[in-house]
Design a protein around this motif. Structure first.
Motif, short mmCIF file in Angstrom:
data_model
loop_
_atom_site.label_atom_id
_atom_site.label_comp_id
_atom_site.label_asym_id
_atom_site.label_seq_id
_atom_site.Cartn_x
_atom_site.Cartn_y
_atom_site.Cartn_z
N TYR A 96 -10.82 13.13 -3.26
CA TYR A 96 -11.38 11.79 -3.51
C TYR A 96 -12.16 11.77 -4.82
O TYR A 96 -12.56 12.81 -5.35
CB TYR A 96 -12.33 11.43 -2.38
CG TYR A 96 -11.70 11.16 -1.04
CD1 TYR A 96 -11.20 9.89 -0.71
CD2 TYR A 96 -11.59 12.16 -0.08
CE1 TYR A 96 -10.63 9.65 0.53
CE2 TYR A 96 -11.03 11.91 1.16
CZ TYR A 96 -10.55 10.66 1.46
OH TYR A 96 -9.97 10.41 2.68
N SER A 97 -12.44 10.55 -5.27
CA SER A 97 -13.37 10.36 -6.38
C SER A 97 -14.77 10.78 -5.93
O SER A 97 -15.09 10.78 -4.73
CB SER A 97 -13.40 8.89 -6.80
OG SER A 97 -13.89 8.09 -5.72
N MET A 107 -8.97 4.37 -6.51
CA MET A 107 -7.88 3.56 -5.94
C MET A 107 -7.48 2.49 -6.96
O MET A 107 -8.19 1.53 -7.20
CB MET A 107 -8.30 2.91 -4.62
CG MET A 107 -7.23 1.97 -4.08
SD MET A 107 -7.26 1.85 -2.28
CE MET A 107 -7.24 0.08 -2.05
N CYS A 142 1.30 4.42 -2.27
CA CYS A 142 0.25 5.45 -2.29
C CYS A 142 -0.17 5.96 -0.91
O CYS A 142 -0.73 7.06 -0.84
CB CYS A 142 -0.98 4.91 -3.00
SG CYS A 142 -0.62 4.34 -4.67
N HIS A 143 0.01 5.14 0.13
CA HIS A 143 -0.53 5.51 1.45
C HIS A 143 0.53 5.58 2.53
O HIS A 143 1.45 4.76 2.55
CB HIS A 143 -1.55 4.47 1.92
CG HIS A 143 -2.83 4.44 1.17
ND1 HIS A 143 -3.81 5.39 1.29
CD2 HIS A 143 -3.32 3.54 0.27
CE1 HIS A 143 -4.84 5.08 0.52
NE2 HIS A 143 -4.57 3.96 -0.13
N CYS A 165 0.82 -1.22 0.00
CA CYS A 165 0.00 0.00 0.00
C CYS A 165 0.85 1.26 0.00
O CYS A 165 0.36 2.35 -0.30
CB CYS A 165 -0.90 0.02 1.24
SG CYS A 165 -1.54 -1.60 1.73
C1 HEM Z 1 -8.46 4.99 -0.76
C2 HEM Z 1 -6.56 1.39 1.86
C3 HEM Z 1 -3.49 0.43 -1.79
C4 HEM Z 1 -4.65 4.68 -3.78
C5 HEM Z 1 -8.26 4.06 0.24
C6 HEM Z 1 -9.08 3.89 1.40
C7 HEM Z 1 -8.54 2.90 2.13
C8 HEM Z 1 -7.39 2.41 1.43
C9 HEM Z 1 -9.06 2.35 3.44
C10 HEM Z 1 -10.30 4.75 1.75
C11 HEM Z 1 -9.77 5.96 2.49
C12 HEM Z 1 -10.80 6.95 2.97
O1 HEM Z 1 -12.01 6.73 2.84
O2 HEM Z 1 -10.36 7.99 3.51
C13 HEM Z 1 -5.55 0.81 1.10
C14 HEM Z 1 -4.77 -0.34 1.50
C15 HEM Z 1 -3.96 -0.65 0.45
C16 HEM Z 1 -4.17 0.35 -0.59
C17 HEM Z 1 -4.89 -1.03 2.86
C18 HEM Z 1 -3.03 -1.85 0.29
C19 HEM Z 1 -3.49 -3.11 0.57
C20 HEM Z 1 -3.49 1.52 -2.62
C21 HEM Z 1 -2.60 1.72 -3.74
C22 HEM Z 1 -2.93 2.93 -4.31
C23 HEM Z 1 -4.04 3.46 -3.55
C24 HEM Z 1 -1.47 0.77 -4.15
C25 HEM Z 1 -2.33 3.63 -5.52
C26 HEM Z 1 -1.98 2.91 -6.64
C27 HEM Z 1 -5.81 5.11 -3.16
C28 HEM Z 1 -6.59 6.26 -3.62
C29 HEM Z 1 -7.69 6.32 -2.75
C30 HEM Z 1 -7.56 5.25 -1.79
C31 HEM Z 1 -6.26 7.18 -4.79
C32 HEM Z 1 -8.88 7.28 -2.86
C33 HEM Z 1 -9.95 6.52 -3.65
C34 HEM Z 1 -11.12 7.34 -4.12
O3 HEM Z 1 -11.18 8.55 -3.86
O4 HEM Z 1 -11.98 6.73 -4.77
N1 HEM Z 1 -7.25 3.14 0.28
N2 HEM Z 1 -5.14 1.20 -0.16
N3 HEM Z 1 -4.35 2.59 -2.53
N4 HEM Z 1 -6.43 4.53 -2.08
FE1 HEM Z 1 -5.81 2.86 -1.14
#
Ligand code: HEM
Length: 106
Positions: free
Chosen positions: A49-50, A84, A18-19, A15
């Motif tokens: 966010y989206s 994401m 990105c995070h 993760c």
């Molecule tokens: C959103 C977890 C991998 C990019 C989120 C959210 C969570 C999360 C819980 C929602 C956050 C919220 O509501 O504030 C994880 C975990 C990962 C992972 C645990 C690994 C297992 C990644 C990777 C990327 C990424 C690899 C980039 C390539 C994003 C983006 C959002 C997001 C851009 C916002 C999505 C939106 O606005 O629709 N992630 N993520 N994440 N994550 Fe991840």
């Protein structure tokens, strides 16, 4: 369970492109994940966010363990329109461990 948290910390490498989580964590490509377990979806301040994520949060989505597990297994199937770009975690054990790790920062 400290062992599960340690396993989750390792799995969180998937993760980290990105995070960030923990002290001093900031939003980058993805939102900061401090406090995410139990938080409303789409609520990290200053992150763009989206529309799908904002709408889900507005409709009442809270990231409890069940919702996180479903999202992390298949993000784009769980939430049509999420930006994401992550295929998902195949192993339930990895999902469980990452949630324990995130819980330790929540
Ligand atoms: C959103 C977890 C991998 C990019 C989120 C959210 C969570 C999360 C819980 C929602 C956050 C919220 O509501 O504030 C994880 C975990 C990962 C992972 C645990 C690994 C297992 C990644 C990777 C990327 C990424 C690899 C980039 C390539 C994003 C983006 C959002 C997001 C851009 C916002 C999505 C939106 O606005 O629709 N992630 N993520 N994440 N994550 Fe991840």
């Amino acid at each position: 369970d400290p062992e599960l948290v340690a396993k989750g910390e390792k799995t969180f490498k998937k993760c980290k492109a990105c995070h960030q989580v923990g002290e001093g964590a900031k939003s980058k490509t993805g939102p900061v994940l401090n406090g995410i377990v139990g938080a409303q979806a789409g609520a990290a301040e200053g992150f763009r966010y989206s529309k799908a994520m904002v709408a889900a949060g507005d409709a009442g989505l809270v990231w409890n363990e069940e919702e996180l597990a479903a999202f992390l297994a298949k993000p784009k199937a769980y939430m049509k329109g999420t930006k994401m770009a992550f295929a998902g975690l195949k192993k339930d054990a990895d999902i469980e461990a990452i949630i324990a790790y995130l819980q330790s920062h929540s």
